[in-house]
Design a protein around this motif. Structure first.
Motif, PDB file in Angstrom:
ATOM      1  N   LEU A  83      -1.608   0.214  -4.590  1.00 27.88           N
ATOM      2  CA  LEU A  83      -1.510   1.554  -3.681  1.00 27.88           C
ATOM      3  C   LEU A  83      -2.832   2.067  -3.961  1.00 27.88           C
ATOM      4  N   PHE A  84      -3.605   2.280  -2.777  1.00 29.72           N
ATOM      5  CA  PHE A  84      -5.223   2.843  -2.576  1.00 29.72           C
ATOM      6  C   PHE A  84      -5.184   4.162  -1.837  1.00 29.72           C
ATOM      7  N   VAL A  85      -5.953   4.927  -2.232  1.00 28.82           N
ATOM      8  CA  VAL A  85      -6.155   6.359  -1.660  1.00 28.82           C
ATOM      9  C   VAL A  85      -7.405   6.322  -1.158  1.00 28.82           C
ATOM     10  N   ASN A  86      -7.904   6.608   0.008  1.00 32.24           N
ATOM     11  CA  ASN A  86      -9.245   6.186   0.689  1.00 32.24           C
ATOM     12  C   ASN A  86     -10.269   5.155  -0.069  1.00 32.24           C
ATOM     13  N   GLY A  87      -9.431   4.208  -0.171  1.00 36.97           N
ATOM     14  CA  GLY A  87     -10.118   2.824  -0.747  1.00 36.97           C
ATOM     15  C   GLY A  87     -10.111   2.757  -1.944  1.00 36.97           C
ATOM     16  N   LYS A  88      -9.490   4.046  -2.938  1.00 40.22           N
ATOM     17  CA  LYS A  88      -9.729   3.865  -4.485  1.00 40.22           C
ATOM     18  C   LYS A  88      -8.192   3.429  -4.889  1.00 40.22           C
ATOM     19  N   ASN A 102      -1.110 -14.121   3.910  1.00 40.55           N
ATOM     20  CA  ASN A 102      -1.857 -13.594   2.885  1.00 40.55           C
ATOM     21  C   ASN A 102      -1.212 -12.114   2.777  1.00 40.55           C
ATOM     22  N   ALA A 103      -1.572 -11.587   1.525  1.00 43.66           N
ATOM     23  CA  ALA A 103      -1.090 -10.073   1.143  1.00 43.66           C
ATOM     24  C   ALA A 103      -1.943  -9.259   2.536  1.00 43.66           C
ATOM     25  N   PHE A 104      -1.084  -8.032   2.622  1.00 45.77           N
ATOM     26  CA  PHE A 104      -1.653  -7.141   3.707  1.00 45.77           C
ATOM     27  C   PHE A 104      -1.323  -5.825   3.321  1.00 45.77           C
ATOM     28  N   ASN A 105      -2.348  -4.884   4.125  1.00 48.05           N
ATOM     29  CA  ASN A 105      -2.027  -3.347   3.716  1.00 48.05           C
ATOM     30  C   ASN A 105      -1.241  -2.706   5.042  1.00 48.05           C
ATOM     31  N   LEU A 106      -0.538  -1.884   4.757  1.00 50.61           N
ATOM     32  CA  LEU A 106       0.059  -0.941   5.658  1.00 50.61           C
ATOM     33  C   LEU A 106      -0.894   0.399   5.315  1.00 50.61           C
ATOM     34  N   ILE A 125      -3.760   6.610   3.019  1.00 48.86           N
ATOM     35  CA  ILE A 125      -3.046   5.927   2.044  1.00 48.86           C
ATOM     36  C   ILE A 125      -2.509   4.635   2.234  1.00 48.86           C
ATOM     37  N   SER A 126      -3.258   3.265   1.648  1.00 50.16           N
ATOM     38  CA  SER A 126      -3.036   2.051   1.908  1.00 50.16           C
ATOM     39  C   SER A 126      -2.105   1.391   0.899  1.00 50.16           C
ATOM     40  N   ILE A 127      -1.133   0.642   1.350  1.00 47.42           N
ATOM     41  CA  ILE A 127      -0.224   0.088   0.421  1.00 47.42           C
ATOM     42  C   ILE A 127      -0.208  -1.307   0.607  1.00 47.42           C
ATOM     43  N   GLN A 128      -0.576  -2.199  -0.391  1.00 46.94           N
ATOM     44  CA  GLN A 128      -0.531  -3.669  -0.351  1.00 46.94           C
ATOM     45  C   GLN A 128       0.608  -4.417  -0.637  1.00 46.94           C
ATOM     46  N   PHE A 129       1.056  -5.246   0.202  1.00 48.15           N
ATOM     47  CA  PHE A 129       2.381  -5.853   0.123  1.00 48.15           C
ATOM     48  C   PHE A 129       2.245  -7.517  -0.089  1.00 48.15           C
TER      49      PHE A 129
HETATM   50  C1  NAG Z   1      -5.877  -3.139   0.891  1.00 47.18           C
HETATM   51  O1  NAG Z   1      -6.806  -1.835   0.975  1.00 47.18           O
HETATM   52  C2  NAG Z   1      -7.601  -1.653  -0.164  1.00 47.18           C
HETATM   53  C3  NAG Z   1      -8.376  -0.393  -0.095  1.00 47.18           C
HETATM   54  O2  NAG Z   1      -9.275  -0.225   1.062  1.00 47.18           O
HETATM   55  C4  NAG Z   1      -8.563  -2.985  -0.349  1.00 47.18           C
HETATM   56  O3  NAG Z   1      -9.518  -2.810  -1.464  1.00 47.18           O
HETATM   57  C5  NAG Z   1      -7.639  -4.166  -0.455  1.00 47.18           C
HETATM   58  O4  NAG Z   1      -8.550  -5.138  -0.614  1.00 47.18           O
HETATM   59  C6  NAG Z   1      -6.679  -4.403   0.688  1.00 47.18           C
HETATM   60  N1  NAG Z   1      -5.995  -5.625   0.689  1.00 47.18           N
HETATM   61  C7  NAG Z   1      -5.729  -6.389   1.686  1.00 47.18           C
HETATM   62  C8  NAG Z   1      -4.857  -7.592   1.272  1.00 47.18           C
HETATM   63  O5  NAG Z   1      -6.500  -6.405   2.600  1.00 47.18           O
END
Ligand code: NAG
Ligand code: NAG
Ligand code: NAG
Ligand code: NAG
Ligand code: NAG
Ligand code: NAG
Ligand code: NAG
Ligand code: NAG
Length: 388
Positions: free
Chosen positions: A250-255, A326-330, A315-319
């Protein structure tokens, strides 16, 4: 002002399970699941059938976090509106037996339907998350139910005899709703699609109010509507047979806020986001040190409303991916951070995250930014950007 959104999830709730459904039922929205393999076989066998679209109305009341649409029951048909809820398992609409307790809702009259069958089974259900902004307090989201069967029409799909529940009493918390009932769309409803000869998949589009022509939504039964999203759907596999996916980070503003695999429930009947306390605090800490818990409403967080305009809170959540992807973010954009001012402390705005007890759940503040494909046969959920 707080809108009175409902949140329908049966997490931690006393689920209504009907006993001995009538053997002539074509399907029952409370039936037990077929095995995943059996479901997959059915999907493969019925791909020729065409899908059906149901237009949804956005319950816009300051924020847009609840959508609903039409169904019909009985012969001749009696019309209702329902929230299509991936967080619950059955269909419930008010009965005339509910009377004044359901005064704002349309009420089904069994005596006016020639195809009605009483299943003689009473039960009750208590919803475990009444979030939005109406707090859950004990059993304050409770329905008394009678299990019955009748003809059901959703979109172009007609089922001659389906099992469902009539609401015979409800708590006052349901009274202000602009819709009549709830239709659960759980991964156990393969029979519904099977009875219509459709693939066991549905698509959901919740276009936000702010989008051009916004405030509309769409449920597609038996397929997805490719005009409603861009690019390809990316999928993550269901966990434990539920609409639940493994989030990897789980990422907030990329962190990084959480580096751990956690199952997340996907609930189209819930407006907000629920995390266990440690996760909620970790996310809020990365957004602003000015976010504090609100003792007036236990489990909620507030931020001085004046700080909101300039605050990044993405807020980005990686699944976890399905095999071969590939894994992805929502991503939940910053615009979703505030639900508006608290009633008692209007200088304080409520954040979209509330503390849950032992589970994690995302609702419409995430789902409305993606087109989602709920693939019962494939036991997975797919996502693609909807452009808003
Ligand atoms: C999801 O977002 C984070 C933060 O921006 C990034 O570091 C990560 O690589 C991303 N994951 C994917 C699978 O794109
Ligand atoms: C029920 O809804 C259908 C479809 O919108 C409509 O054609 C019909 O007139 C409605 N029936 C009643 C009794 O309102
Ligand atoms: C937030 O969660 C807490 C703990 O589960 C609950 O007691 C509270 O009622 C919830 N607040 C709202 C506004 O739903
Ligand atoms: C919860 O309900 C009880 C009565 O059932 C009441 O005494 C209590 O004040 C309520 N709590 C909140 C936080 O509303
Ligand atoms: C029990 O179900 C019947 C229909 O089968 C209904 O008429 C009755 O109102 C229900 N009773 C309660 C207490 O919900
Ligand atoms: C209906 O439910 C309310 C609680 O919301 C309760 O006070 C009332 O007694 C119930 N009515 C019947 C007929 O069971
Ligand atoms: C998460 O933790 C693992 C070790 O458990 C580490 O290898 C990985 O790089 C971490 N992920 C991020 C995004 O920091
Ligand atoms: C935000 O918090 C800081 C301390 O962390 C404080 O100095 C500042 O006054 C707070 N701002 C508001 C608007 O509450």
């Amino acid at each position: 002002m707080f809108p009175s959104f409902l949140v329908f999830a049966l997490v931690g709730a006393t689920a209504a399970v009907a006993t001995a459904p009538h053997s002539s039922l074509k399907f029952s929205l409370s039936s037990t699941a077929a095995t995943p393999d059996a479901r997959r076989t059915r999907v493969a066998a019925s791909t020729a059938a065409s899908s059906s679209n149901v237009q949804l109305v956005d319950y816009f009341d300051g924020t847009d976090l609840q959508w609903y649409g039409p169904i019909s029951l009985g012969t001749p048909s009696q019309n209702f509106t329902v929230v299509f809820d991936t967080g619950s398992v059955s269909l419930e609409v008010p009965s005339i037996a509910c009377g004044a307790a359901c005064a704002n809702q349309r009420q089904f009259d069994p005596s006016k339907s020639s195809t009605f069958e009483d299943q003689f089974s009473n039960s009750s259900v208590t919803f475990g998350t009444g979030v939005g902004v109406e707090p859950v307090n004990g059993s304050n989201w409770k329905l008394d139910l009678a299990f019955v069967a009748d003809a059901l029409v959703v979109g172009d799909i007609s089922v001659p005899l389906g099992g469902f529940f009539l609401i015979t009493n409800q708590t006052a918390t349901f009274l202000p709703d602009p819709f009549d009932g709830i239709m659960g769309l759980s991964p156990d409803m393969g029979d519904f699609f099977d009875s219509a000869g459709l693939p066991a998949i549905f698509g959901m589009d919740f276009t936000p109010h702010s989008a051009p022509g916004g405030g509309a939504g769409e449920l597609t039964l038996g397929g997805v509507d490719t005009t409603k999203f861009q690019g390809d759907l990316v999928y993550s596999p269901n966990v434990d047979g539920q609409w639940q996916l493994n989030s990897q980070a789980l990422f907030v503003n990329g962190k990084l806020a959480l580096n751990k695999t956690v199952p997340l429930i996907f609930d189209s009947g819930t407006s907000n986001i629920l995390f266990v306390e440690s996760t909620a605090k970790a996310i809020h800490a990365l957004i602003s040190p000015n976010i504090t818990t609100n003792p007036d409403e236990p489990g909620t967080f507030g931020i001085p409303c004046a700080l909101l305009p300039s605050l990044p809170a993405s807020i980005s959540i990686q699944f976890a991916p399905i095999a071969g992807q590939n894994a992805f973010n929502l991503t939940i954009p910053s615009s979703e951070l505030s639900l508006g001012p608290f009633a008692k402390t209007p200088e304080l705005c409520q954040t979209l995250i509330n503390v849950s007890e032992g589970f994690n759940l995302v609702g419409l503040s995430l789902l409305k930014h993606y087109y989602s494909a709920w693939d019962i046969g494939g036991a997975r959920i797919g996502f693609a950007p909807n452009g808003f």
